[in-house]
Design a protein around this motif. Structure first.
Motif, PDB file in Angstrom:
ATOM      1  N   LEU A 158       1.661  -8.195  19.125  1.00  0.00           N
ATOM      2  CA  LEU A 158       1.929  -8.212  17.690  1.00  0.00           C
ATOM      3  C   LEU A 158       0.619  -8.117  16.908  1.00  0.00           C
ATOM      4  N   TYR A 159       0.611  -7.218  15.920  1.00  0.00           N
ATOM      5  CA  TYR A 159      -0.548  -7.023  15.057  1.00  0.00           C
ATOM      6  C   TYR A 159      -0.129  -7.136  13.595  1.00  0.00           C
ATOM      7  N   HIS A 160      -1.121  -7.398  12.757  1.00  0.00           N
ATOM      8  CA  HIS A 160      -0.892  -7.477  11.311  1.00  0.00           C
ATOM      9  C   HIS A 160      -1.480  -6.228  10.659  1.00  0.00           C
ATOM     10  N   PHE A 161      -0.729  -5.659   9.714  1.00  0.00           N
ATOM     11  CA  PHE A 161      -1.143  -4.420   9.061  1.00  0.00           C
ATOM     12  C   PHE A 161      -1.102  -4.592   7.542  1.00  0.00           C
ATOM     13  N   ILE A 162      -2.052  -3.940   6.870  1.00  0.00           N
ATOM     14  CA  ILE A 162      -2.130  -3.933   5.415  1.00  0.00           C
ATOM     15  C   ILE A 162      -2.139  -2.480   4.966  1.00  0.00           C
ATOM     16  N   THR A 163      -1.250  -2.129   4.045  1.00  0.00           N
ATOM     17  CA  THR A 163      -1.144  -0.745   3.586  1.00  0.00           C
ATOM     18  C   THR A 163      -1.480  -0.649   2.112  1.00  0.00           C
ATOM     19  N   LEU A 164      -2.469   0.187   1.822  1.00  0.00           N
ATOM     20  CA  LEU A 164      -2.847   0.543   0.452  1.00  0.00           C
ATOM     21  C   LEU A 164      -2.295   1.922   0.150  1.00  0.00           C
ATOM     22  N   GLN A 165      -1.701   2.109  -1.045  1.00  0.00           N
ATOM     23  CA  GLN A 165      -1.246   3.455  -1.370  1.00  0.00           C
ATOM     24  C   GLN A 165      -1.106   3.651  -2.874  1.00  0.00           C
ATOM     25  N   ASN A 166      -1.307   4.912  -3.253  1.00  0.00           N
ATOM     26  CA  ASN A 166      -0.964   5.381  -4.591  1.00  0.00           C
ATOM     27  C   ASN A 166      -0.150   6.656  -4.415  1.00  0.00           C
ATOM     28  N   SER A 167      -0.077   7.491  -5.428  1.00  0.00           N
ATOM     29  CA  SER A 167       0.752   8.700  -5.318  1.00  0.00           C
ATOM     30  C   SER A 167       0.114   9.775  -4.455  1.00  0.00           C
ATOM     31  N   LEU A 168      -1.174   9.601  -4.068  1.00  0.00           N
ATOM     32  CA  LEU A 168      -1.906  10.654  -3.362  1.00  0.00           C
ATOM     33  C   LEU A 168      -2.328  10.266  -1.948  1.00  0.00           C
TER      34      LEU A 168
END
Length: 597
Positions: free
Chosen positions: A70-80
């Motif tokens: 098991l790992y922890h993930f962080i997702t950053l996003q905008n429209s691009l």
């Protein structure tokens, strides 16, 4: 899940599952990745070990069958742009999606499958890896601390630690603004110790390789590192596409006319480009295994047969040198990664210049993995408060006092003075290992000589051999009495090297010891058996054994190639081609990858 909770507590933060600021958002989740199981090289510390970096454990094998982890993930996003970061894999960017096309631009193996590359022989390809204080980072598969911060127009994800080798702090900050079509990466490293320390830092992005992958790199003079080291003119002599590369090769730019580079693959419609200010991040490197036989090396970290190449940037010119970070000094650099759905003109695309928070707001962290430091902190606390001592770690824990923890002499002396017999011997072993890890070989020899512990004698033999005291090294390793330790491949290998250095009169003794493990399918043991056969004049048998063994592929070690050279010389055979079954690369000697040779 307990580990993640502990990380959050150490960081002093509370993060919700989803937060949004204008058109840029951050989410967090846990998920499983199939992960290889690693076999530690053994209980002998990695101090003065050319195949290791103290106090980290080196590894000798990766399981063929992975297990879920098991790992922890962080997702950053905008429209691009959509970027996914994993603090539990050294702060690596696991995914970078060009949202207008919906395509992934990074090489994403989908599993964690470690391969034999220095410094710890557990490198995993894929994503964007940030290295410090060596290349490749010693914590590529370790948990870092992290923090998420938000401003009105930008979200920051920072991963970092206080590293165990020297005690320097380093953080990598990824950020995304509302209108950015690129991922910003800023790296900060600070030396809060009282000693100058060597360092290097490279950002290594792996992308899928295809025959039509086209390179967009500056004009200029380039150092080429393959089976030979050469200097070429990139425009007239460099490859234009992946199809032009015949063997594993790295290129470092010595001169250039723009500080930007990238690659684009028409067949997939994906590309990745890198921009930076030449004044702070001038390093440019391209690495490829090519499309010849060496391409087999590029699928060692994946479950499916997809090759990759690497584009790299950083603050130094190439990987043959290290810089020094002075006491109290802080360094930083910023890089920009642009995912693309079409080719980008590196000469006419401006280097991004987003408004970032002040550098002093970028967090620097403490120790990231409590299991590696808690006991040693407890030892210091017991010494200072004159209270009960913790028990020393068992020998199979592979938990050696970090060289980054300065001034442990008094604490170890207190532990030795207040314990008896085997317990005192174990404290002497760990004290000697720490001294050796800090580079104090002579002091370590004195302490280890009085330990009485078998594993201490093995480390002592290594140090004496390095000093040229071969007889002393042989006498030290003779003190190893525990049957299990006598048969451990680390000890078998160390003993045979020492005995061989004493001269041919030790052939019967070498034969006796190697006969005790001649059914072990251990690569180190087999290498020593091959050497013994050569030394006994049984060269054809040595050749048969060497070629009959299925060796793992391993970068930057050339023991088997050296054995092949001895065999071909004695049998009057051509040295080249070197058999691919030996599993060693054929790169020329170049690069500051080892601390000790």
């Amino acid at each position: 899940m307990k580990n993640f909770a502990l990380i959050f507590a150490l960081c002093g933060i509370c993060i919700t599952a989803h937060s949004q600021q204008a058109d840029v958002s951050v989410t967090e989740h846990d998920d499983y990745l199939l992960t290889g199981v690693l076999t530690p090289a053994g209980p002998v510390p990695t101090a003065f070990d050319p195949n290791g970096i103290y106090p980290y454990v080196s590894y000798s094998e990766t399981s063929n069958r992975p297990v879920p982890k098991l790992y922890h993930f962080i997702t950053l996003q905008n429209s691009l742009v959509k970027a996914t970061i994993c603090p539990g894999l050294g702060g690596k960017v696991m995914s970078l999606v060009h949202k207008p096309s919906g395509k992934e631009v990074l090489y994403t193996p989908g599993i964690v499958r470690q391969t034999r590359i220095l410094p710890r022989f557990y490198f995993t390809a894929g994503g964007i890896e940030v290295s410090f204080p060596v290349s490749h980072t010693p914590v590529q598969n370790e948990v870092l601390l992290y923090r998420v911060d938000k401003t009105p127009a930008r979200i920051y994800v920072t991963c970092g630690e206080k590293e165990l080798r020297f005690g320097m702090q380093w953080s990598v900050e990824y950020s995304l603004g509302t209108d950015d079509d690129f991922l910003t990466e800023r790296v900060v490293y600070a030396n809060t110790t009282g000693t100058a320390h060597p360092w290097m830092s490279w950002s290594n992005a792996a992308i899928p390789a295809a025959a039509d992958t086209k390179f967009y790199f500056p004009k200029g003079r380039v150092l080429s590192h393959s089976s030979k080291v050469d200097t070429i003119d990139w425009v007239t002599q460099g490859p234009k596409t992946q199809a032009d590369i015949k063997e594993m090769t790295g290129w470092f730019w010595q001169t250039k006319d723009v500080n930007a580079f990238g690659a684009y693959t028409p067949s997939s419609g994906t590309g990745l480009y890198h921009f930076a200010d030449a004044a702070i991040a001038p390093g440019i490197k391209l690495w490829s295994y090519g499309n010849g036989p060496d391409s087999a090396w590029s699928v060692l970290s994946t479950a499916h047969h997809q090759t990759y190449l690497e584009i790299q940037g950083g603050p130094l010119g190439d990987q043959s040198i290290k810089a020094e970070l002075q006491p109290g000094e802080t360094r930083w650099h910023t890089e920009y990664w642009l995912p693309a759905g079409k080719p980008v003109d590196i000469y006419h695309h401006a280097t991004p210049a987003p408004a970032l928070r002040p550098l002093n707001q970028l967090p620097l962290f403490g120790w990231a993995r409590p299991a590696t430091v808690n006991l040693w902190q407890a030892l210091v606390k017991a010494y200072r408060q004159k209270t009960a001592l913790p028990a020393p770690p068992p020998v199979d824990a592979d938990n050696w006092a970090p060289s980054a923890m300065e001034g442990l002499d008094a604490a170890f002396a207190y532990a030795i003075a207040n314990t008896k017999n085997a317990t005192a011997g174990m404290w002497r072993f760990y004290y000697g290992a720490w001294l050796a890890g800090c580079g104090h070989a002579d002091s370590a020899i004195t302490i280890l000589s009085n330990s009485g512990e078998g594993v201490a004698y093995v480390l002592l033999a290594r140090l004496l051999k390095i000093k040229g005291n071969i007889k002393g090294a042989a006498a030290a390793i003779e003190q190893v009495k525990a049957p299990w330790l006598q048969l451990h491949p680390q000890v078998v290998t160390e003993r045979d090297k020492v005995l061989r250095a004493l001269g041919p009169q030790t052939l019967p003794e070498r034969t006796q010891w190697l006969a005790k493990v001649d059914a072990l399918n251990d690569e180190w043991v087999i290498e020593r058996r091959v050497q013994l056969l050569i030394d006994k004049g049984e060269v054809q048998q040595a050749k048969d054994l060497l070629l009959a063994t299925h060796f793992q592929k391993v970068h930057q070690t050339y023991t088997r190639t050296a054995l092949w050279l001895q065999i071909t010389d004695k049998l009057h055979l051509p040295f080249e081609p070197i058999p691919a079954t030996l599993g060693e690369d054929h790169l020329a000697n170049f690069g500051a990858y080892r601390e000790y040779e």
